[in-house]
Design an enzyme around this catalytic site. Structure first.
Site, PDB file in Angstrom:
ATOM      1  CD  GLU A 279      20.538  21.619 -16.573  1.00  0.00           C
ATOM      2  OE1 GLU A 279      21.070  20.503 -16.742  1.00  0.00           O
ATOM      3  OE2 GLU A 279      19.576  21.806 -15.817  1.00  0.00           O
ATOM      4  CB  THR A 318      17.935  18.970 -12.090  1.00  0.00           C
ATOM      5  OG1 THR A 318      18.690  19.299 -13.262  1.00  0.00           O
ATOM      6  CG2 THR A 318      17.607  20.244 -11.339  1.00  0.00           C
ATOM      7  CG  HIS A 435      18.865  20.301 -19.927  1.00  0.00           C
ATOM      8  ND1 HIS A 435      18.345  19.467 -20.893  1.00  0.00           N
ATOM      9  CD2 HIS A 435      18.870  19.591 -18.776  1.00  0.00           C
ATOM     10  CE1 HIS A 435      18.036  18.307 -20.344  1.00  0.00           C
ATOM     11  NE2 HIS A 435      18.360  18.351 -19.055  1.00  0.00           N
ATOM     12  CG  ASP A 483      21.922  21.134 -12.584  1.00  0.00           C
ATOM     13  OD1 ASP A 483      23.066  21.020 -13.084  1.00  0.00           O
ATOM     14  OD2 ASP A 483      20.878  20.972 -13.264  1.00  0.00           O
ATOM     15  CG  HIS A 484      23.143  17.557 -12.985  1.00  0.00           C
ATOM     16  ND1 HIS A 484      23.893  17.515 -14.139  1.00  0.00           N
ATOM     17  CD2 HIS A 484      21.924  18.031 -13.344  1.00  0.00           C
ATOM     18  CE1 HIS A 484      23.165  17.937 -15.149  1.00  0.00           C
ATOM     19  NE2 HIS A 484      21.970  18.271 -14.707  1.00  0.00           N
TER      20      HIS A 484
END
Length: 609
Positions: A279, A318, A435, A483-484
């Site tokens: 994350e 995500t 996150h 994820d990003h």
């Protein structure tokens, strides 16, 4: 007649004034972002945002215009018309206030004006959609919406909703009807944006090289409406060139036939594969990539395995990043393919390909797997076992997103080391503790965000340590990828923001060291499947990173833009403004048409799914 005309004009002006006031409040609220714009930038944002304000005001004034037109026949004191008008302005006051306050609150976190994304997130899992913010922040937002709604309604209540004691003479009713219906029809002009061929669009607000100023000029109601109306007919969006030219350019950008010079990545043909999706991790928390010394265990894994140093995330959220990683499918600027259950069923995926070749599949996530329609996507990918928050005791769901990463890895490690299967295994572990709101059971750094990354990294280190001593290490490939784009540090530099690590480690990894090839998340599929001897031709946009014959570039998108990064160029192109934001390097101009073609053909493909 005069009163109806004045009320109609007043309604329209009030809506425009309201939007201008909202823009001023937005700039003042985010004064830290706009402190260097000067008076010229301030008034520039007001002026260039005016066309969008006029357009939205036109939409919102249309119904009052029709009610005023009807009142020229029924009489201005008609109770039914007045009640309908009162209800309409009450609903609109609430709707405008929700849009304004929601946009004001979210811009700090997302960096773009309101679109349909939060609606998608909230409807899929309200709990997770609100996990990033505290209870008091939500309460403050609701209070602000209520106050804003009341003030907005009162503005209309004491102007256009005031009772009219004057009765129009019968001889004037036809004239009044004619004038008000013509004025209402004239609203089509600001709605459409004039009489030119081009209709009103977000590009009308773009006027500066400072993207923050362009964002300030955008009317959030128009942005939301524009996003909502561009969720279908994908083959009509992002049309830059004729299809033959776009197809030819795309052919230059896709994977090429394998050559003898592709190095062997693995020491065994069918190893167990564990993909850890991290994350919000970025290259800026890894010392080995020139960042800060935060992700020490990820750095260690990179030093012992294979580190890709010019690797890029395909998106900013995500749901879009997972599809890029798992299906090798590029993220889109204005939508998320994951929200379309029928379309994701048509996508290829790494787990599908592995399952057809005898692999056993499982997915581990500590949060709600239904968030952003993720569960439906994972099922379509072939996962029969999906471990999520509901599979952990309530006592272990201590984080805002569910079970924290320590609990998640403990569960995964226990399952992985104890299960017995004659088939090779493919496992995905998706983390969540790094996150927002970054609340973790760890205390190493004072900065909450950095501390959360360090905690997630420590969980990775603990897991790899246990795997090494388990007897499973020699037959396992571990792939670690965010994820990003990265959540640290905050920056407007899209290249720096999207640059992320890709690390491979494990006893089954033969090829080690550093690889500087330019690539992005969509390229994992072709690279991995080739090494396993599995056909990857159905992954249209994925390229084998280790194939020297293939074109190599990083590609990413965000709300309103796309970017391409190659060794000699970094291009950022604003799709709403149809303008180059930046085009740096020795190969300036080289990627503009290629990037447009890539996006155009992506949307053609999206329509065909």
């Amino acid at each position: 007649m005069k009163r109806q005309i004045i009320k109609l004009i007043t309604t329209y002006i009030l809506f425009v004034a309201l939007f201008i006031m909202q823009r001023i409040i937005f700039i003042v609220y985010y004064n830290g972002l706009f402190e260097s714009i000067g008076i010229g930038g301030f008034f520039g944002a007001l002026w260039h945002g005016l066309p969008l304000d006029l357009s939205v005001a036109g939409y919102l004034t249309a119904i009052p215009g029709l009610l005023l037109t009807i009142s020229t026949i029924t009489g201005p004191g008609n109770k039914v018309i007045r009640n309908i008008a009162t209800i309409y302005f009450a609903i609109i006051s609430l709707a405008i206030s929700i849009i304004f306050i929601t946009d004001l609150a979210l811009y700090e976190f997302w960096g773009f004006r309101l679109d349909t994304t939060p609606i998608f997130y909230f409807t899929s899992s309200p709990k997770d959609a609100m996990a990033s913010v505290s209870g008091w922040y939500i309460a403050l937002g609701i209070s602000a919406i209520i106050i804003c709604s009341i003030l907005t309604f009162l503005a209309f209540r004491y102007t256009v909703l005031k009772k009219s004691r004057q009765k129009a003479a019968n001889s004037n009713r036809l004239a009044a009807f004619t004038v008000t219906i013509l004025l209402t029809g004239a609203l089509f002009v600001p709605i459409r944006g004039g009489f030119s061929v081009s209709t009103m669009n977000l590009s009308k607000a773009y006027f500066s090289q400072n993207q923050r100023l362009n964002h300030a000029a955008i009317n959030p109601a128009f942005s939301l409406m524009h996003s909502a109306t561009h969720q279908t007919n994908f083959d009509k969006q992002y049309r830059y060139m004729d299809d033959a030219e776009a197809s030819a350019l795309l052919a230059e950008m896709t994977d090429k036939p394998a050559t003898d010079s592709i190095p062997q990545l693995l020491s065994t043909h069918h190893p167990d594969i564990i993909m850890i999706i991290l994350e919000s991790f970025s290259s800026h928390i890894m010392k080995s990539l020139g960042g800060e010394d935060i992700a020490v265990n990820l750095d260690k894994a990179a030093s012992e395995g294979l580190l890709f140093t010019n690797f890029f995330a395909n998106s900013f959220r995500t749901d879009r990043g997972l599809v890029s990683i798992i299906s090798g499918y590029p993220a889109q600027p204005n939508t998320s393919v994951m929200k379309y259950a029928d379309k994701v069923e048509s996508l290829p995926s790494i787990p599908q390909s592995l399952k057809r070749n005898g692999y056993d599949l499982a997915y581990y996530y500590g949060g709600d797997a239904n968030f952003t329609n993720m569960y439906a996507y994972l099922v379509s990918c072939g996962f029969e076992r999906i471990i999520s928050d509901k599979d952990f005791p309530i006592s272990q769901r201590t984080g805002k997103w569910g079970a924290n990463d320590g609990v998640l890895f403990d569960r995964f490690t226990k399952d992985y080391l104890s299960e017995k299967t004659g088939n090779p295994r493919f496992r995905i572990v998706q983390t969540s503790s790094s996150h927002e709101p970054f609340d973790v059971p760890y205390d190493k750094f004072n900065d909450k965000r950095i501390n959360a990354f360090a905690y997630a990294d420590s969980c990775i280190g603990d897991f790899i340590g246990k795997l090494k001593t388990s007897g499973k290490w020699d037959n396992t490939l571990v792939i670690l990828v965010p994820d990003h784009f990265g959540a640290y540090p905050d920056t407007d530099d899209q290249k720096a923001r999207h640059q992320i690590p890709l690390v491979m480690t494990g006893g089954a990894l033969k090829l080690k060291g550093i690889n500087g090839t330019y690539a992005s998340q969509i390229d994992i599929a072709a690279t991995l499947l080739y090494q396993l001897g599995i056909d990857h031709s159905e992954y249209k946009f994925s390229k084998n990173i280790l194939n020297p014959a293939s074109p190599h570039f990083g590609y990413f998108t965000g709300p309103s833009f796309f970017g391409i990064v190659t060794p000699g160029n970094c291009l950022i192109y604003n799709c709403d403004a149809n303008a180059v934001v930046s085009d740096d390097g020795t190969d300036k101009g080289k990627n503009i048409e290629r990037g447009k073609a890539f996006l155009q053909k992506l949307y053609d493909d999206l329509e065909s799914l």
